[in-house]
Design a protein around this motif. Structure first.
Motif, PDB file in Angstrom:
ATOM      1  N   VAL A 273       6.507 -13.565  -4.359  1.00  0.00           N
ATOM      2  CA  VAL A 273       6.413 -12.805  -3.085  1.00  0.00           C
ATOM      3  C   VAL A 273       7.432 -12.995  -1.956  1.00  0.00           C
ATOM      4  O   VAL A 273       7.554 -14.087  -1.469  1.00  0.00           O
ATOM      5  CB  VAL A 273       5.071 -13.063  -2.415  1.00  0.00           C
ATOM      6  N   SER A 274       8.016 -11.971  -1.220  1.00  0.00           N
ATOM      7  CA  SER A 274       8.861 -11.865  -0.001  1.00  0.00           C
ATOM      8  C   SER A 274       8.993 -10.406   0.412  1.00  0.00           C
ATOM      9  O   SER A 274       9.033  -9.566  -0.427  1.00  0.00           O
ATOM     10  CB  SER A 274      10.254 -12.364  -0.260  1.00  0.00           C
ATOM     11  N   VAL A 275       9.150 -10.140   1.702  1.00  0.00           N
ATOM     12  CA  VAL A 275       9.276  -8.735   2.096  1.00  0.00           C
ATOM     13  C   VAL A 275      10.592  -8.459   2.799  1.00  0.00           C
ATOM     14  O   VAL A 275      10.941  -9.179   3.709  1.00  0.00           O
ATOM     15  CB  VAL A 275       8.134  -8.316   3.014  1.00  0.00           C
ATOM     16  N   VAL A 276      11.281  -7.362   2.434  1.00  0.00           N
ATOM     17  CA  VAL A 276      12.590  -7.097   2.995  1.00  0.00           C
ATOM     18  C   VAL A 276      12.808  -5.619   3.272  1.00  0.00           C
ATOM     19  O   VAL A 276      12.559  -4.818   2.415  1.00  0.00           O
ATOM     20  CB  VAL A 276      13.685  -7.537   2.011  1.00  0.00           C
ATOM     21  N   PRO A 277      13.245  -5.204   4.460  1.00  0.00           N
ATOM     22  CA  PRO A 277      13.543  -3.796   4.693  1.00  0.00           C
ATOM     23  C   PRO A 277      14.737  -3.337   3.893  1.00  0.00           C
ATOM     24  O   PRO A 277      15.738  -4.002   3.881  1.00  0.00           O
ATOM     25  CB  PRO A 277      13.810  -3.731   6.190  1.00  0.00           C
ATOM     26  N   LEU A 278      14.607  -2.200   3.277  1.00  0.00           N
ATOM     27  CA  LEU A 278      15.613  -1.719   2.349  1.00  0.00           C
ATOM     28  C   LEU A 278      16.695  -0.958   3.085  1.00  0.00           C
ATOM     29  O   LEU A 278      16.444  -0.015   3.763  1.00  0.00           O
ATOM     30  CB  LEU A 278      14.915  -0.789   1.363  1.00  0.00           C
TER      31      LEU A 278
ATOM     32  N   THR B  52       0.858  -1.185   0.000  1.00  0.00           N
ATOM     33  CA  THR B  52       0.000   0.000   0.000  1.00  0.00           C
ATOM     34  C   THR B  52       0.895   1.236   0.000  1.00  0.00           C
ATOM     35  O   THR B  52       2.046   1.182   0.452  1.00  0.00           O
ATOM     36  CB  THR B  52      -0.895   0.023   1.252  1.00  0.00           C
ATOM     37  N   PRO B  53       0.408   2.364  -0.517  1.00  0.00           N
ATOM     38  CA  PRO B  53       1.236   3.573  -0.563  1.00  0.00           C
ATOM     39  C   PRO B  53       1.728   4.037   0.799  1.00  0.00           C
ATOM     40  O   PRO B  53       2.801   4.624   0.910  1.00  0.00           O
ATOM     41  CB  PRO B  53       0.300   4.610  -1.197  1.00  0.00           C
ATOM     42  N   ASP B  54       0.955   3.772   1.880  1.00  0.00           N
ATOM     43  CA  ASP B  54       1.398   4.188   3.217  1.00  0.00           C
ATOM     44  C   ASP B  54       2.353   3.191   3.856  1.00  0.00           C
ATOM     45  O   ASP B  54       2.781   3.375   4.999  1.00  0.00           O
ATOM     46  CB  ASP B  54       0.194   4.423   4.138  1.00  0.00           C
ATOM     47  N   CYS B  55       2.703   2.132   3.123  1.00  0.00           N
ATOM     48  CA  CYS B  55       3.692   1.126   3.546  1.00  0.00           C
ATOM     49  C   CYS B  55       3.236   0.283   4.732  1.00  0.00           C
ATOM     50  O   CYS B  55       4.037  -0.466   5.307  1.00  0.00           O
ATOM     51  CB  CYS B  55       5.037   1.771   3.886  1.00  0.00           C
ATOM     52  N   LYS B  56       1.972   0.373   5.130  1.00  0.00           N
ATOM     53  CA  LYS B  56       1.510  -0.356   6.304  1.00  0.00           C
ATOM     54  C   LYS B  56       1.133  -1.799   5.994  1.00  0.00           C
ATOM     55  O   LYS B  56       1.195  -2.664   6.866  1.00  0.00           O
ATOM     56  CB  LYS B  56       0.322   0.364   6.937  1.00  0.00           C
ATOM     57  N   CYS B  57       0.714  -2.055   4.765  1.00  0.00           N
ATOM     58  CA  CYS B  57       0.262  -3.399   4.404  1.00  0.00           C
ATOM     59  C   CYS B  57       0.945  -3.879   3.126  1.00  0.00           C
ATOM     60  O   CYS B  57       1.336  -3.084   2.276  1.00  0.00           O
ATOM     61  CB  CYS B  57      -1.247  -3.434   4.194  1.00  0.00           C
ATOM     62  N   ALA B  58       1.071  -5.196   3.030  1.00  0.00           N
ATOM     63  CA  ALA B  58       1.539  -5.831   1.800  1.00  0.00           C
ATOM     64  C   ALA B  58       0.453  -6.784   1.321  1.00  0.00           C
ATOM     65  O   ALA B  58      -0.265  -7.386   2.131  1.00  0.00           O
ATOM     66  CB  ALA B  58       2.835  -6.592   2.044  1.00  0.00           C
ATOM     67  N   PHE B  59       0.315  -6.899   0.017  1.00  0.00           N
ATOM     68  CA  PHE B  59      -0.661  -7.800  -0.590  1.00  0.00           C
ATOM     69  C   PHE B  59       0.091  -8.898  -1.340  1.00  0.00           C
ATOM     70  O   PHE B  59       1.138  -8.645  -1.933  1.00  0.00           O
ATOM     71  CB  PHE B  59      -1.560  -7.058  -1.578  1.00  0.00           C
ATOM     72  N   SER B  60      -0.463 -10.082  -1.332  1.00  0.00           N
ATOM     73  CA  SER B  60       0.146 -11.177  -2.086  1.00  0.00           C
ATOM     74  C   SER B  60      -0.913 -11.924  -2.872  1.00  0.00           C
ATOM     75  O   SER B  60      -2.003 -12.207  -2.372  1.00  0.00           O
ATOM     76  CB  SER B  60       0.871 -12.141  -1.142  1.00  0.00           C
ATOM     77  N   GLY B  61      -0.584 -12.229  -4.128  1.00  0.00           N
ATOM     78  CA  GLY B  61      -1.449 -13.042  -4.974  1.00  0.00           C
ATOM     79  C   GLY B  61      -0.807 -14.390  -5.193  1.00  0.00           C
ATOM     80  O   GLY B  61       0.419 -14.495  -5.280  1.00  0.00           O
ATOM     81  N   SER B  62      -1.620 -15.435  -5.298  1.00  0.00           N
ATOM     82  CA  SER B  62      -1.080 -16.790  -5.301  1.00  0.00           C
ATOM     83  C   SER B  62      -1.784 -17.699  -6.292  1.00  0.00           C
ATOM     84  O   SER B  62      -2.913 -17.438  -6.719  1.00  0.00           O
ATOM     85  CB  SER B  62      -1.210 -17.384  -3.890  1.00  0.00           C
ATOM     86  N   GLY B  63      -1.086 -18.796  -6.588  1.00  0.00           N
ATOM     87  CA  GLY B  63      -1.689 -19.846  -7.386  1.00  0.00           C
ATOM     88  C   GLY B  63      -2.825 -20.548  -6.684  1.00  0.00           C
ATOM     89  O   GLY B  63      -3.538 -21.351  -7.295  1.00  0.00           O
ATOM     90  N   ASP B  64      -3.028 -20.265  -5.370  1.00  0.00           N
ATOM     91  CA  ASP B  64      -4.158 -20.865  -4.662  1.00  0.00           C
ATOM     92  C   ASP B  64      -5.454 -20.084  -4.868  1.00  0.00           C
ATOM     93  O   ASP B  64      -6.449 -20.319  -4.181  1.00  0.00           O
ATOM     94  CB  ASP B  64      -3.843 -21.023  -3.168  1.00  0.00           C
ATOM     95  N   LYS B  65      -5.441 -19.102  -5.798  1.00  0.00           N
ATOM     96  CA  LYS B  65      -6.613 -18.319  -6.228  1.00  0.00           C
ATOM     97  C   LYS B  65      -6.997 -17.220  -5.244  1.00  0.00           C
ATOM     98  O   LYS B  65      -8.077 -16.643  -5.367  1.00  0.00           O
ATOM     99  CB  LYS B  65      -7.839 -19.221  -6.467  1.00  0.00           C
ATOM    100  N   THR B  66      -6.155 -16.938  -4.267  1.00  0.00           N
ATOM    101  CA  THR B  66      -6.505 -15.938  -3.259  1.00  0.00           C
ATOM    102  C   THR B  66      -5.518 -14.774  -3.238  1.00  0.00           C
ATOM    103  O   THR B  66      -4.390 -14.878  -3.712  1.00  0.00           O
ATOM    104  CB  THR B  66      -6.544 -16.547  -1.844  1.00  0.00           C
ATOM    105  N   ILE B  67      -5.980 -13.666  -2.644  1.00  0.00           N
ATOM    106  CA  ILE B  67      -5.125 -12.526  -2.313  1.00  0.00           C
ATOM    107  C   ILE B  67      -5.165 -12.383  -0.793  1.00  0.00           C
ATOM    108  O   ILE B  67      -6.237 -12.386  -0.186  1.00  0.00           O
ATOM    109  CB  ILE B  67      -5.624 -11.224  -2.957  1.00  0.00           C
ATOM    110  N   ARG B  68      -3.999 -12.266  -0.189  1.00  0.00           N
ATOM    111  CA  ARG B  68      -3.926 -12.085   1.264  1.00  0.00           C
ATOM    112  C   ARG B  68      -3.312 -10.734   1.585  1.00  0.00           C
ATOM    113  O   ARG B  68      -2.486 -10.214   0.820  1.00  0.00           O
ATOM    114  CB  ARG B  68      -3.129 -13.222   1.921  1.00  0.00           C
ATOM    115  N   ILE B  69      -3.720 -10.189   2.726  1.00  0.00           N
ATOM    116  CA  ILE B  69      -3.261  -8.871   3.157  1.00  0.00           C
ATOM    117  C   ILE B  69      -2.497  -9.050   4.461  1.00  0.00           C
ATOM    118  O   ILE B  69      -2.963  -9.717   5.387  1.00  0.00           O
ATOM    119  CB  ILE B  69      -4.452  -7.909   3.361  1.00  0.00           C
TER     120      ILE B  69
END
Length: 474
Positions: free
Chosen positions: A469-474, A165-182
């Motif tokens: 998908v993976s999340v890492v502090p820059l 998200t633009p405010d950096c508070k959330c990340a979204f992930s899309g998957s082969g399991d047909k879902t999006i998670r927040i």
């Protein structure tokens, strides 16, 4: 005492290698020494001998972290049937950490660990310790700050795409399991309800610049639009293509939704009405695997240079440069105006480069690869910055950087999203860049997304990208 005599002395205590110290042997011996220490066997002299070697402190810190991970399931206060590193006294913690950290050259050596494993180990030292205890604890956390990741688990199939998200508070992930998670970007915890509705794999996700809409593209030939707050699908969703929609993007003002398709075409829809702005753009000979938008309106020349399929493209925020990642294991930088390659190819990955992205300031490029690593490059020098980021056990399909430049998110074949700390818009006309898996190693296309004025000049052969998908502090 020399290395050989020290090695022989340690070997009498059950450790390895009387004939000389290879790094692997030193690491193995350090692990045994830490186990002796945890098991209340007098290991102080052994530990002191190990840290006397050039790579000894590094081997010891690696052994401590490995033991923390192995014993972490027992927790700090839970009863245990065997000695655990979590149960040792504060005095012992300070002793072993101080020994491991005494070298100025101690580093994680490419190891990545979970913050939830590291911080609790020294929380007590920080809360109730002496100045010396706190000094050692802070030094340990500072070392680990370049090694720690938040790992998000929840998907049951490959994570193909990630976004912030633009405010950096959330990340979204899309998957082969047909879902999006927040996910909460700070804690790694899942937030809100899982988004469901796509009938097949989700191949790409994007977030609007105001953070209110999530866009997803799927094998079911649709693009779907979701309310980021409620998780509900909203009109004019779904937008339909003719076949798989493998990459999606949304213009900075939120008025246009773009998708690259498995039939080699690019689709542009009005985000409010769901109507096509222009006919599908044609020109690619295979899957369009990546699309990106800049704020410029210039027509970009065709770019040629990769020796194999281009899997991913990205445009710097100021629109001056384009980066591409390819199955030829290279990353290339291009001048957007001239279409010429800038500098030499960036080499380091040992397998396909699946995803590339610019940092917000345009000074760094982050890329994820089938070799399971994430690498960071300096745009100006073309040099790799630091060591490869490791942590995934499968190919890295997607990388993304938060808008504040502090987090990197990555998605992988291993069904996880990781995040790591990295020490450190309103126009109505944009340029669209796309890449395709056609055998021709070319890139891009450009058009005016408002009136389609340049649509006939826009579908140059290219090579493209697929995200994960993976999340890492820059």
């Amino acid at each position: 005492m020399g290395a050989r005599s020290s090695g022989t002395a340690i070997r009498k205590d059950g450790l390895r290698n009387a004939d000389g110290w290879l790094r692997e042997d030193l690491s193995s011996s350090a692990r045994i020494a830490v186990q002796h220490f945890v098991n209340r066997i007098d290991g102080n002299s052994i530990i002191e001998q190990i840290v006397g070697f050039e790579n000894g402190p590094q081997a010891l810190i690696g052994a401590v972290i490995e033991t923390l991970e192995e014993d972490s399931h027992q927790g700090v206060d839970q009863p245990t049937t065997r000695p655990s590193i979590w149960q040792i006294s504060d005095d012992k913690k300070v002793y072993v950490l101080d020994q491991a950290l005494q070298s100025a050259h101690t580093s994680g050596d490419g190891t990545y660990v979970l913050m939830k494993v590291i911080k609790p180990f020294v929380d007590g030292l920080l809360a109730r310790g002496t100045e010396e205890y706190m000094r050692v604890a802070r030094k340990f956390l500072q070392l680990c700050s370049d090694m720690c990741i938040l790992q998000r688990k929840g998907h049951t199939y490959h994570v193909t795409s990630v976004a912030f998200t633009p405010d950096c508070k959330c990340a979204f992930s899309g998957s082969g399991d047909k879902t999006i998670r927040i996910w909460d970007a700070a804690t790694g915890q899942g937030v809100r309800e899982t988004l469901r509705g796509q009938e097949y794999r989700i191949l790409s996700v994007a977030v609007s610049s105001d953070g209110q809409r999530i866009i997803s593209g799927s094998d079911d030939s649709t693009v779907r639009i979701w309310d980021a707050q409620t998780g509900q699908e909203v009109a004019p969703s779904p937008l339909r293509g003719d076949t798989y929609l493998s990459s999606v993007a949304i213009s900075p003002d939120g008025s246009r939704i773009i998708a690259g398709s498995a039939d080699g075409t690019i689709h542009v829809w009005d985000a409010e009405t769901g109507k096509r702005v222009i006919p599908p753009l044609k020109g690619h000979e295979d899957y369009v695997r990546s699309v990106a938008i800049s704020r410029g309106t210039e027509v970009i020349p065709k770019m040629t240079g990769h020796a194999s399929s281009v899997w991913s493209v990205a445009i710097s925020l100021n629109g001056s440069k384009i980066v591409s990642g390819s199955a030829d294991e290279t990353v290339r930088i291009w001048d957007e105006k001239t279409g010429q390659q800038v500098g030499e190819p960036l080499r380091g990955h040992t397998d396909w480069v699946n995803s590339v992205v610019f940092s917000p300031d345009g000074r760094r490029i982050v890329c994820g690869s089938d070799d399971r690593t994430i690498r960071i490059w300096d745009v100006e020098t073309g040099k790799q910055v630091g060591k490869p980021l490791k942590g995934h056990i499968g190919p890295v399909y997607s990388v993304q950087i938060s808008s504040d430049g502090k987090l990197i998110a990555s998605g992988s074949d291993d069904e996880t999203i990781n995040s790591k700390s990295w020490p450190r818009q309103t126009c109505q006309s944009y340029t669209l860049a796309s890449s395709s898996s056609t055998s021709s190693p070319n890139l891009l296309a450009a058009l005016d997304l408002v009136d389609g004025a340049n649509d006939e000049r826009n579908a140059q052969s290219s090579k493209a990208s697929f995200s994960g998908v993976s999340v890492v502090p820059l």
